[in-house]
Scaffold this motif. Structure first.
Motif, PDB file in Angstrom:
ATOM      1  N   CYS A 154       0.848  -1.196   0.000  1.00  0.00           N
ATOM      2  CA  CYS A 154       0.000   0.000   0.000  1.00  0.00           C
ATOM      3  C   CYS A 154       0.883   1.246   0.000  1.00  0.00           C
ATOM      4  N   CYS A 171      -5.834   0.571   3.004  1.00  0.00           N
ATOM      5  CA  CYS A 171      -5.661  -0.885   2.855  1.00  0.00           C
ATOM      6  C   CYS A 171      -6.316  -1.671   3.983  1.00  0.00           C
ATOM      7  N   THR A 174      -4.025  -3.898   6.196  1.00  0.00           N
ATOM      8  CA  THR A 174      -3.381  -5.083   5.631  1.00  0.00           C
ATOM      9  C   THR A 174      -1.969  -4.802   5.159  1.00  0.00           C
ATOM     10  N   PRO A 178      -5.068  -3.151  -2.130  1.00  0.00           N
ATOM     11  CA  PRO A 178      -6.154  -4.120  -2.323  1.00  0.00           C
ATOM     12  C   PRO A 178      -6.259  -4.591  -3.774  1.00  0.00           C
ATOM     13  N   ARG A 184      -9.327 -12.028  -5.839  1.00  0.00           N
ATOM     14  CA  ARG A 184      -9.193 -12.699  -4.552  1.00  0.00           C
ATOM     15  C   ARG A 184     -10.142 -13.892  -4.461  1.00  0.00           C
ATOM     16  N   ARG A 200     -14.994 -11.376   2.060  1.00  0.00           N
ATOM     17  CA  ARG A 200     -14.076 -10.242   2.119  1.00  0.00           C
ATOM     18  C   ARG A 200     -13.632  -9.920   3.552  1.00  0.00           C
ATOM     19  N   GLU A 204      -9.670 -10.105   4.512  1.00  0.00           N
ATOM     20  CA  GLU A 204      -8.942  -8.907   4.909  1.00  0.00           C
ATOM     21  C   GLU A 204      -8.403  -9.023   6.331  1.00  0.00           C
TER      22      GLU A 204
END
Length: 237
Positions: A154, A171, A174, A178, A184, A200, A204
């Motif tokens: 990020c 982000c 994370t 993303p 994903r 999700r 995450e």
């Protein structure tokens, strides 16, 4: 500054040597030095993540350790969220029972209490993870490791997951830029249409946890390479 974790690649089986071709001199760090520094990183999730990302050939030999370490953090979080939902539903049922037992029209106070409990149930249900989370966990871990290995950090937090002592909103802590939901979803083998609502939040959360654990291991590894008197850093609870 180069990421010193990249040195772990030297521990993978090689077709070239790293101790030649440097003007006749020995490299500042040998594979033995790197292996010794890795051995000084405390065992656990962070080390397993670091090896899975930067030393994949070696990590394959003890993938069960990564699985166990992931399960050790997923299980209590899964249970906490499930219990929060169960408690919210029990509170709603209790208020509903009080209203029924009153045998009269619902008072304003009861109406407010009932609405509050319904909202709490909705929030707890949204925060709870799917019941089949464990069945998808192995593929999800693979997808997270692949994403961490991509190096797609990020830009807002420079991969730290934190900006000015607060979680990075860009982000969601994370540390990674993303990826599209569809990518994903396909990486973890689930229906792309179901990913945003069902998977999700889990993905995450797991990405953030593995990233943060790996960063602590990385700092320990770097210090072990630099300082023979290093004291390992413990991950914050």
């Amino acid at each position: 500054m180069a990421d010193r974790r990249e040195m772990l690649a030297r521990l993978n089986p090689q077709t070239v040597r790293f101790d030649v071709g440097q003007g006749g001199g020995a490299p500042s760090l040998t594979t033995s030095d790197i292996a010794a520094a890795l051995g000084m990183v405390p065992a656990g999730l962070g080390r397993e993540v670091m090896e899975a990302v930067y030393l994949p050939d070696g990590a394959l030999r003890h993938r069960p350790k990564l699985t166990e370490a992931v399960l050790a953090i997923v299980r209590p979080e899964f249970t906490r969220r499930a219990r929060a939902l169960a408690d919210a539903e029990a509170d709603l049922e209790f208020v509903q029972a009080i209203v029924l037992l009153g045998r009269r029209g619902m008072s304003d106070a009861q109406r407010r209490a009932l609405q509050q409990r319904k909202v709490a149930v909705d929030q707890a249900r949204a925060a709870a993870w799917p019941r089949n989370t464990y069945q998808h966990l192995s593929r999800m871990v693979d997808a997270v490791v692949q994403e961490l290995a991509s190096g797609n950090r990020c830009e807002a937090c420079r991969g730290a997951g934190i900006v000015e002592d607060k979680g990075c909103a860009a982000c969601k802590c994370t540390g990674m830029e993303p990826l599209p939901d569809r990518r994903r979803a396909l990486a973890m083998g689930c229906d792309p249409s179901a990913y945003p609502k069902r998977w999700r939040p889990v993905f995450e959360w797991l990405l953030s946890e593995l990233h943060q654990a790996g960063e602590v291991a990385a700092r320990n590894f770097s210090r072990a390479l630099s300082n023979s008197d290093y004291v390992p850093e413990a991950r914050a609870a």
